[in-house]
Design a protein around this motif. Structure first.
Motif, PDB file in Angstrom:
ATOM      1  N   THR A  44       1.178  -5.725  -3.660  1.00 57.65           N
ATOM      2  CA  THR A  44       2.205  -4.766  -3.268  1.00 57.65           C
ATOM      3  C   THR A  44       3.148  -5.391  -2.241  1.00 57.65           C
ATOM      4  O   THR A  44       4.347  -5.115  -2.225  1.00 57.65           O
ATOM      5  CB  THR A  44       1.557  -3.505  -2.684  1.00 57.65           C
ATOM      6  OG1 THR A  44       0.640  -2.960  -3.627  1.00 57.65           O
ATOM      7  CG2 THR A  44       2.601  -2.451  -2.351  1.00 57.65           C
ATOM      8  N   ASP A  77       4.625   2.467  -1.402  1.00 55.55           N
ATOM      9  CA  ASP A  77       3.495   2.945  -2.195  1.00 55.55           C
ATOM     10  C   ASP A  77       3.587   2.381  -3.606  1.00 55.55           C
ATOM     11  O   ASP A  77       4.583   2.603  -4.304  1.00 55.55           O
ATOM     12  CB  ASP A  77       3.487   4.476  -2.264  1.00 55.55           C
ATOM     13  CG  ASP A  77       3.192   5.107  -0.920  1.00 55.55           C
ATOM     14  OD1 ASP A  77       2.030   5.084  -0.503  1.00 55.55           O
ATOM     15  OD2 ASP A  77       4.135   5.621  -0.281  1.00 55.55           O
ATOM     16  N   LEU A  78       2.557   1.662  -4.021  1.00 55.00           N
ATOM     17  CA  LEU A  78       2.515   1.141  -5.378  1.00 55.00           C
ATOM     18  C   LEU A  78       2.152   2.262  -6.345  1.00 55.00           C
ATOM     19  O   LEU A  78       1.169   2.978  -6.139  1.00 55.00           O
ATOM     20  CB  LEU A  78       1.485   0.012  -5.482  1.00 55.00           C
ATOM     21  CG  LEU A  78       1.396  -0.681  -6.838  1.00 55.00           C
ATOM     22  CD1 LEU A  78       2.661  -1.468  -7.121  1.00 55.00           C
ATOM     23  CD2 LEU A  78       0.174  -1.609  -6.869  1.00 55.00           C
ATOM     24  N   ALA A 118       7.108   1.336  -7.749  1.00 59.10           N
ATOM     25  CA  ALA A 118       6.720   1.680  -6.385  1.00 59.10           C
ATOM     26  C   ALA A 118       7.762   2.604  -5.773  1.00 59.10           C
ATOM     27  O   ALA A 118       8.912   2.657  -6.221  1.00 59.10           O
ATOM     28  CB  ALA A 118       6.561   0.425  -5.534  1.00 59.10           C
ATOM     29  N   SER A 214      -4.174   1.255  -7.001  1.00 59.86           N
ATOM     30  CA  SER A 214      -2.923   1.423  -6.260  1.00 59.86           C
ATOM     31  C   SER A 214      -3.189   1.103  -4.801  1.00 59.86           C
ATOM     32  O   SER A 214      -4.330   1.010  -4.355  1.00 59.86           O
ATOM     33  CB  SER A 214      -2.386   2.858  -6.402  1.00 59.86           C
ATOM     34  OG  SER A 214      -3.300   3.787  -5.832  1.00 59.86           O
ATOM     35  N   SER A 216      -1.123   1.322  -0.608  1.00 54.38           N
ATOM     36  CA  SER A 216       0.041   1.730   0.173  1.00 54.38           C
ATOM     37  C   SER A 216       0.118   0.921   1.456  1.00 54.38           C
ATOM     38  O   SER A 216      -0.883   0.382   1.943  1.00 54.38           O
ATOM     39  CB  SER A 216      -0.026   3.230   0.499  1.00 54.38           C
ATOM     40  OG  SER A 216      -1.160   3.527   1.289  1.00 54.38           O
TER      41      SER A 216
END
Length: 270
Positions: A44, A77-78, A118, A214, A216
């Motif tokens: 990310t 955020d991914l 994202a 995911s 963040s």
């Protein structure tokens, strides 16, 4: 048109921009090894310079006349990894406003087929008397100068594991070499570079295998991060659970003062 004199982290990551007649700006970043962390995971943090530069530029071009802007907060955020075979990423910005102290822009990183990869947000503080803002505004588009290697290699970053975290847990220290191409226009470490390093170091705290779905990244910039020598960024686990983990990441100056702090959240069962 004169040639660009910009040699910062943006061209080093292959990040370029173009400006339309209506003043709008389009950004492009290739999907290559610079989006991969040392473990082979899509990072990310590889999107952090794109978000900081793209959304920060929207704040900067709306600043009051004669003022300069610096990023004070960055959120990333991914949502999903870029699809297989994607050649590049762009950014779609939505400027939210100015409260007289900070300008705020949110946006989305999009794949080359328009898929959202994202979500991001950047807050920029307005400052007077820092540099000549008009000279910076006249900077023409620069060519890509994508450096070879993974994200850590492009950012001149080395990782060191330590066992001196809370209660003897794993901590990770990431050391950034004082490469001039990683600096912002004021000569300090670029905010997007710190964010990228924080995400890589924070994720590395969780040494067990996680199938990451995911993650963040939430960054606060307290003061300038000097780049006169190596910059050490330290990450420690705040929570290391079965399904998710949270790391706190900080860098300090040579007087021990906090320059920037970040929180990195990683999801995925171990």
């Amino acid at each position: 048109m004169r040639e660009s004199q910009h040699h910062g982290p943006e061209p080093r990551l292959g990040l370029t921009f173009s400006q339309a007649e209506d003043g709008s700006v389009s950004w492009h970043q290739p999907v290559a090894d610079q989006c991969v962390d040392p473990s082979g995971r899509f990072a990310t943090g590889g999107l952090a310079v794109l978000v900081d530069s793209g959304l920060g530029a929207e704040n900067h071009r709306r600043r009051p006349k004669g003022m300069w802007t610096v990023t004070t907060e960055l959120r990333l955020d991914l949502i999903a990894r870029p699809r297989e075979g994607s050649t590049g990423l762009g950014i779609r910005a939505d400027h939210l406003g100015d409260d007289g102290h900070c300008l705020t822009t949110r946006g989305e990183v999009i794949d080359d087929d328009g898929k959202v990869v994202a979500a991001g947000l950047v807050k920029s503080m307005e400052l007077a008397g820092v540099v000549d803002p008009d000279d910076y505004d006249d900077e023409p588009p620069w060519p890509s100068a994508l450096a070879p290697g993974t994200l850590a290699e492009v950012l001149c970053l080395t990782l060191h594991e330590r066992r001196d975290g809370p209660a003897g847990t794993l901590a990770v220290e990431a050391v950034v070499a004082p490469e001039p191409a990683l600096a912002n226009p004021l000569g300090n470490l670029h905010g997007g570079v710190f964010a990228a390093v924080a995400e890589v170091a924070g994720s590395a705290v969780f040494s067990h295998e996680r199938q990451v779905s995911s993650s963040s990244l939430d960054v606060r910039y307290v003061r300038q991060i000097p780049l006169v020598g190596p910059v050490t960024v330290r990450a420690e686990a705040v929570h290391d659970g079965r399904s998710w983990g949270i790391a706190q990441v900080v860098t300090r100056d040579d007087r021990g003062r906090v320059c920037a702090v970040a929180s990195v959240t990683v999801y995925g069962r171990r």
